[in-house]
Design an enzyme around this catalytic site. Structure first.
Site, PDB file in Angstrom:
ATOM      1  N   ASP A   1     -99.480  39.535  -7.976  1.00  0.00           N
ATOM      2  CA  ASP A   1    -100.838  39.561  -7.424  1.00  0.00           C
ATOM      3  C   ASP A   1    -100.861  39.397  -5.900  1.00  0.00           C
ATOM      4  OD1 ASP A   1    -101.741  39.888  -9.994  1.00  0.00           O
ATOM      5  OD2 ASP A   1    -102.340  37.810 -10.274  1.00  0.00           O
TER       6      ASP A   1
ATOM      7  N   LYS B   1    -109.582  32.169 -10.375  1.00  0.00           N
ATOM      8  CA  LYS B   1    -110.097  33.142 -11.353  1.00  0.00           C
ATOM      9  C   LYS B   1    -109.299  33.091 -12.651  1.00  0.00           C
ATOM     10  CE  LYS B   1    -108.752  37.620 -11.032  1.00  0.00           C
ATOM     11  NZ  LYS B   1    -108.194  38.269 -12.238  1.00  0.00           N
ATOM     12  N   ASN B   2    -107.971  33.161 -12.511  1.00  0.00           N
ATOM     13  CA  ASN B   2    -107.149  33.296 -13.719  1.00  0.00           C
ATOM     14  C   ASN B   2    -106.965  31.986 -14.480  1.00  0.00           C
ATOM     15  OD1 ASN B   2    -107.028  35.979 -13.259  1.00  0.00           O
ATOM     16  ND2 ASN B   2    -104.932  35.987 -12.444  1.00  0.00           N
TER      17      ASN B   2
ATOM     18  N   CYS C   1    -104.890  50.632 -17.949  1.00  0.00           N
ATOM     19  CA  CYS C   1    -105.737  50.272 -16.809  1.00  0.00           C
ATOM     20  C   CYS C   1    -105.074  50.747 -15.541  1.00  0.00           C
ATOM     21  CB  CYS C   1    -106.038  48.776 -16.793  1.00  0.00           C
ATOM     22  SG  CYS C   1    -104.875  47.778 -15.917  1.00  0.00           S
TER      23      CYS C   1
ATOM     24  N   ILE D   1     -93.354  43.772 -12.556  1.00  0.00           N
ATOM     25  CA  ILE D   1     -94.257  43.350 -13.635  1.00  0.00           C
ATOM     26  C   ILE D   1     -95.099  44.515 -14.160  1.00  0.00           C
ATOM     27  CG2 ILE D   1     -96.061  41.692 -14.326  1.00  0.00           C
ATOM     28  CD1 ILE D   1     -93.552  40.254 -13.398  1.00  0.00           C
TER      29      ILE D   1
ATOM     30  N   ARG E   1    -110.032  43.167 -18.887  1.00  0.00           N
ATOM     31  CA  ARG E   1    -109.058  43.031 -19.977  1.00  0.00           C
ATOM     32  C   ARG E   1    -108.939  41.592 -20.459  1.00  0.00           C
ATOM     33  NH1 ARG E   1    -105.597  47.019 -20.406  1.00  0.00           N
ATOM     34  NH2 ARG E   1    -104.094  45.542 -21.194  1.00  0.00           N
TER      35      ARG E   1
ATOM     36  N   ARG F   1    -114.699  41.533  -8.074  1.00  0.00           N
ATOM     37  CA  ARG F   1    -114.297  41.073  -9.414  1.00  0.00           C
ATOM     38  C   ARG F   1    -113.457  39.803  -9.322  1.00  0.00           C
ATOM     39  NH1 ARG F   1    -111.352  45.112 -13.324  1.00  0.00           N
ATOM     40  NH2 ARG F   1    -111.041  43.064 -14.240  1.00  0.00           N
TER      41      ARG F   1
ATOM     42  N   ARG G   1    -100.299  47.824 -19.991  1.00  0.00           N
ATOM     43  CA  ARG G   1    -100.785  46.497 -20.368  1.00  0.00           C
ATOM     44  C   ARG G   1    -101.165  46.356 -21.849  1.00  0.00           C
ATOM     45  NH1 ARG G   1    -104.635  44.275 -15.693  1.00  0.00           N
ATOM     46  NH2 ARG G   1    -103.904  42.272 -16.463  1.00  0.00           N
ATOM     47  N   PRO G   2    -100.196  46.518 -22.737  1.00  0.00           N
ATOM     48  CA  PRO G   2    -100.487  46.331 -24.167  1.00  0.00           C
ATOM     49  C   PRO G   2    -100.730  44.860 -24.512  1.00  0.00           C
ATOM     50  CG  PRO G   2     -98.135  46.664 -23.823  1.00  0.00           C
ATOM     51  CD  PRO G   2     -98.790  46.833 -22.481  1.00  0.00           C
ATOM     52  N   ILE G   3    -101.215  44.593 -25.748  1.00  0.00           N
ATOM     53  CA  ILE G   3    -101.399  43.197 -26.179  1.00  0.00           C
ATOM     54  C   ILE G   3    -100.579  42.908 -27.447  1.00  0.00           C
ATOM     55  CG2 ILE G   3    -103.662  42.837 -25.093  1.00  0.00           C
ATOM     56  CD1 ILE G   3    -104.853  43.188 -27.997  1.00  0.00           C
ATOM     57  N   ASP G   4     -99.501  43.679 -27.610  1.00  0.00           N
ATOM     58  CA  ASP G   4     -98.685  43.519 -28.823  1.00  0.00           C
ATOM     59  C   ASP G   4     -98.167  42.085 -29.002  1.00  0.00           C
ATOM     60  OD1 ASP G   4     -97.216  44.507 -26.441  1.00  0.00           O
ATOM     61  OD2 ASP G   4     -95.453  44.046 -27.663  1.00  0.00           O
TER      62      ASP G   4
HETATM   63  N1  EPU Z   1     -97.084  42.856 -21.757  1.00  0.00           N
HETATM   64  C1  EPU Z   1     -96.649  43.470 -22.903  1.00  0.00           C
HETATM   65  N2  EPU Z   1     -97.199  43.080 -24.105  1.00  0.00           N
HETATM   66  C2  EPU Z   1     -98.151  42.113 -24.194  1.00  0.00           C
HETATM   67  C3  EPU Z   1     -98.580  41.482 -23.021  1.00  0.00           C
HETATM   68  C4  EPU Z   1     -98.027  41.867 -21.806  1.00  0.00           C
HETATM   69  O1  EPU Z   1     -95.792  44.348 -22.866  1.00  0.00           O
HETATM   70  O2  EPU Z   1     -98.595  41.825 -25.313  1.00  0.00           O
HETATM   71  C5  EPU Z   1     -96.499  43.235 -20.457  1.00  0.00           C
HETATM   72  C6  EPU Z   1     -97.545  43.814 -19.500  1.00  0.00           C
HETATM   73  O3  EPU Z   1     -97.765  45.195 -19.735  1.00  0.00           O
HETATM   74  C7  EPU Z   1     -96.919  43.540 -18.162  1.00  0.00           C
HETATM   75  C8  EPU Z   1     -96.209  42.191 -18.384  1.00  0.00           C
HETATM   76  O4  EPU Z   1     -96.064  42.065 -19.801  1.00  0.00           O
HETATM   77  O5  EPU Z   1     -95.979  44.506 -17.828  1.00  0.00           O
HETATM   78  C9  EPU Z   1     -96.941  40.969 -17.876  1.00  0.00           C
HETATM   79  O6  EPU Z   1     -98.293  41.011 -18.280  1.00  0.00           O
HETATM   80  P1  EPU Z   1     -99.157  39.708 -18.574  1.00  0.00           P
HETATM   81  O7  EPU Z   1     -99.564  39.733 -20.011  1.00  0.00           O
HETATM   82  O8  EPU Z   1     -98.466  38.505 -18.059  1.00  0.00           O
HETATM   83  O9  EPU Z   1    -100.439  39.995 -17.702  1.00  0.00           O
HETATM   84  P2  EPU Z   1    -101.889  39.529 -18.069  1.00  0.00           P
HETATM   85  O10 EPU Z   1    -101.824  38.266 -18.824  1.00  0.00           O
HETATM   86  O11 EPU Z   1    -102.632  40.668 -18.654  1.00  0.00           O
HETATM   87  C10 EPU Z   1    -102.278  38.010 -15.982  1.00  0.00           C
HETATM   88  C11 EPU Z   1    -103.255  37.959 -14.858  1.00  0.00           C
HETATM   89  C12 EPU Z   1    -102.994  39.133 -13.917  1.00  0.00           C
HETATM   90  C13 EPU Z   1    -101.580  38.992 -13.379  1.00  0.00           C
HETATM   91  C14 EPU Z   1    -100.582  38.972 -14.545  1.00  0.00           C
HETATM   92  C15 EPU Z   1     -99.146  38.732 -14.120  1.00  0.00           C
HETATM   93  C16 EPU Z   1    -105.152  36.922 -15.926  1.00  0.00           C
HETATM   94  C17 EPU Z   1    -106.543  37.026 -16.433  1.00  0.00           C
HETATM   95  N3  EPU Z   1    -104.601  38.031 -15.409  1.00  0.00           N
HETATM   96  O12 EPU Z   1    -102.498  39.274 -16.636  1.00  0.00           O
HETATM   97  O13 EPU Z   1    -103.915  39.003 -12.850  1.00  0.00           O
HETATM   98  O14 EPU Z   1    -101.255  40.087 -12.553  1.00  0.00           O
HETATM   99  O15 EPU Z   1    -100.953  37.914 -15.473  1.00  0.00           O
HETATM  100  O16 EPU Z   1     -99.031  37.548 -13.423  1.00  0.00           O
HETATM  101  O17 EPU Z   1    -104.567  35.851 -15.957  1.00  0.00           O
HETATM  102  C18 EPU Z   1    -105.146  39.777 -11.007  1.00  0.00           C
HETATM  103  O18 EPU Z   1    -105.639  38.638 -10.927  1.00  0.00           O
HETATM  104  O19 EPU Z   1    -105.285  40.650 -10.113  1.00  0.00           O
HETATM  105  C19 EPU Z   1    -104.365  40.129 -12.192  1.00  0.00           C
HETATM  106  C20 EPU Z   1    -104.109  41.383 -12.546  1.00  0.00           C
END
Ligand code: EPU
Length: 420
Positions: free
Chosen positions: A305, A22-23, A117, A327, A93, A397, A122-125
Site C-alpha cells: 500500500d 481504514k484497514n 479488481c 503481492i 471488496r 475511499r 484477489r480471490p477469496i478461496d
Molecule cells: N489471496 C488469495 N486468496 C485469498 C485471499 C488472498 O490468493 O483467499 C491473494 C491475493 O490475491 C493477493 C494476496 O493473497 O495476491 C494478498 O491479499 P490479501 O488477502 O492479504 O489482501 P486483502 O485482505 O484483500 C488487505 C488490505 C489491502 C492491502 C492488502 C495487502 C484491507 C481491507 N485491505 O487486502 O489494502 O493491500 O491487505 O496488505 O485490509 C488498500 O488499503 O489500498 C488496500 C488495497
C-alpha cells in the site's frame, strides 16, 4: 464528479495528525455483528470505504449513528438480513468481512463474490477453505457464495497465501466456534492484531495475533465493546513521503512508529532525515536523495500500500531504483500517468525500474485506484505547473481529507468540479 487541482512547488511545513486506520476500522465495524447490542468506536476515519461498510451494516439491520469527532455507534440488536449484495461488494471488496461474523453468529451468510479488481484477481478461496474446514457448507451460485453452519467448530487451518482479510474473517468466525482453532501462516499486520484486541475486549479468547500462529478458543457469546481505533500507518507513510519529496519539514503526529519500521528504513536509506519526536515522526526532506530497492512483502515487510507513493519519491533520487510488487499482479496503474508527467519508469512484469532524478511537469491525470491516486497527488506536489487529478473518489475511499491536510501544511491543493 470532483477533481483535485495542485500547483506544485510548495515545501510542506508544520504538523499534521493521522486519522484512524481504514484497514482496522473495516474489520472492526464488521466484528460488531458478532455481538448483540451497541458498540461504540472512536477515531473512525471519515472516508468512503467506512461509509460503504456502514451502509452494508445498515442493510443487514444494524443501526449506525455517526457522531462528530469520528465516533460511531453500531447497534446490532436487530439483524434482519444475512446478505452482502453485489452493488456493495463491487464497490468495496472488504464487504466480504461480514461473511465470517454472520455465519458464526447467525448460522448463514450470503455474500456476492467480489470478482476481479483494478489491482489484481484477489480471490477469496482462503476465506472459504477456512470456513469449510470449520464445518460450514459452502455453495457458489449466481455469483454469490453462501456459507451455512448450525455452529462452526474449531479447526486447524494453514493458509496457502498470507491474507489479511482472510485471517480476519476466520479469526472472527473462530471466536464464536465450538472448540479450538489454529490459524497457521496467518497475516501479521497491525490491523489483524488490532482486530484481535477488539475481539478479546468483546470476550473472545485469541492468542498470538501479530504473529503467524494464532490460536482461538471459541466462546458461546461475545458482548458489545467500546474501542478507539489505531492510527493509519499508510496515511502516515503517505504524509511522510509528501514531506520528504517537497524537501519539507513536517511532524506527523498520532502515528505508531513501530508499525512503520520498513517504511522509515527505506526513507532513511534514501537519505531522508527521519526522527522520533514525542507522539510523532518528524521528516526533513533533503534535496539529494539516494535510490532504493524495494520489494513489497506482507508485514513486517514493506507494504504494497506504500509502493506507488515510494515510486514518486524515487523519481527524485539520483540513480536507478528497482521496485518489485510481490503481492498484487497489477498494481502499476499509476505508472503510465507518472510517465505522462515526465517520470522515467520501465515496468517489466512485476518489477519497475525508476531512473532519476527527473523533472515532473503538471498534467491532467486519471486516478485508477486508491494508492495510485495518492501517488498522483504526491507527484502533483513536486511537478512544475498545475496537475489535475480526475476520478478522485478513489482517493476519498481510503484517505480522510488528505487534500485538506496537505493544504494545512502549505500545499497549493484545491477541489474543483471535474468532467469525468
Ligand atoms: N489471496 C488469495 N486468496 C485469498 C485471499 C488472498 O490468493 O483467499 C491473494 C491475493 O490475491 C493477493 C494476496 O493473497 O495476491 C494478498 O491479499 P490479501 O488477502 O492479504 O489482501 P486483502 O485482505 O484483500 C488487505 C488490505 C489491502 C492491502 C492488502 C495487502 C484491507 C481491507 N485491505 O487486502 O489494502 O493491500 O491487505 O496488505 O485490509 C488498500 O488499503 O489500498 C488496500 C488495497
Amino acid at each position: 464528479m470532483q477533481k483535485i487541482v495542485i500547483r506544485g512547488g510548495a515545501r510542506l511545513r508544520g504538523e499534521v495528525r493521522v486519522s484512524g486506520a481504514k484497514n482496522a476500522a473495516l474489520p472492526i465495524l464488521a466484528s460488531s455483528l458478532l455481538a448483540e447490542g451497541r458498540s461504540i468506536y472512536r477515531n473512525v476515519p471519515a472516508l468512503g470505504d467506512v461509509r460503504t461498510m456502514s451502509r452494508l451494516l445498515a442493510k443487514l439491520g444494524a443501526e449506525i449513528t455517526a457522531k462528530p469527532g469520528g465516533i460511531s455507534h453500531v447497534d446490532t440488536s436487530r439483524i434482519t438480513e444475512l446478505e452482502a449484495p453485489y452493488e456493495l461488494v463491487k464497490t468495496m471488496r472488504a464487504s466480504v468481512l461480514v461473511l465470517g461474523p454472520l455465519c458464526a453468529r447467525h448460522g448463514r451468510a450470503r455474500v456476492s463474490l467480489p470478482g476481479g479488481c483494478a489491482i489484481g484477481a484477489r480471490p477469496i478461496d482462503q476465506h472459504l477453505k477456512g470456513l469449510a474446514a470449520m464445518g460450514a457448507k459452502i455453495e457458489l451460485e449466481h455469483g454469490y457464495v453462501t456459507a451455512r453452519a448450525r455452529r462452526l467448530r474449531g479447526a486447524t487451518i494453514v493458509f496457502d497465501v498470507v491474507t489479511v482479510t482472510g485471517t480476519e474473517n476466520l479469526m472472527m468466525a473462530a471466536a464464536l466456534a465450538r472448540g479450538h482453532t489454529t490459524l497457521e501462516n496467518a497475516a501479521r499486520e497491525p490491523e489483524v492484531e488490532e482486530l484481535a484486541r477488539v475481539l478479546n475486549k468483546m470476550g473472545a479468547k485469541i492468542h498470538g495475533a501479530g504473529t503467524s500462529l494464532i490460536t482461538i478458543e471459541g466462546v458461546d457469546e461475545l458482548h458489545p465493546v467500546e474501542h478507539a481505533i489505531i492510527p493509519d500507518r499508510i496515511e502516515a507513510g503517505t504524509l511522510l513521503v509528501a514531506a520528504a519529496i517537497t524537501r519539507g519539514d513536517v511532524l506527523v503526529r498520532d502515528c505508531l512508529p513501530e508499525h512503520l519500521d520498513a517504511v522509515l528504513n527505506k526513507l532513511r536509506a534514501a537519505g531522508v532525515e527521519v526522527t522520533a519526536d514525542g507522539d510523532g515522526i518528524r521528516v526533513r526532506g533533503k534535496s539529494d536523495l539516494r535510490p532504493a530497492d524495494i520489494s513489497t512483502q506482507p508485514f513486517p515487510g514493506f507494504p504494497t500500500d506504500m509502493q506507488a507513493q515510494f515510486m514518486v519519491l524515487m523519481t527524485r533520487a539520483r540513480g536507478q531504483s528497482v521496485l518489485s510488487e510481490t503481492i498484487f499482479e497489477n498494481r502499476y496503474m499509476h505508472v503510465p500517468e507518472l510517465q505522462r508527467m515526465g517520470a522515467d519508469i520501465v515496468v517489466e512484469g512485476r518489477t519497475a525500474i525508476v531512473r532519476g532524478p527527473t523533472r515532473l511537469t503538471g498534467a491532467t491525470v486519471m486516478a485508477t485506484d486508491l494508492r495510485a491516486s495518492a501517488s498522483l497527488v504526491l507527484a502533483g506536489l513536486i511537478a512544475e505547473g498545475t496537475t489535475e487529478i480526475l476520478r478522485i473518489y478513489h482517493l476519498d475511499r481510503g484517505y480522510d481529507r488528505l487534500d485538506k491536510k496537505l493544504r494545512a501544511l502549505g500545499a497549493d491543493v484545491r477541489r474543483a468540479k471535474g468532467s469525468l
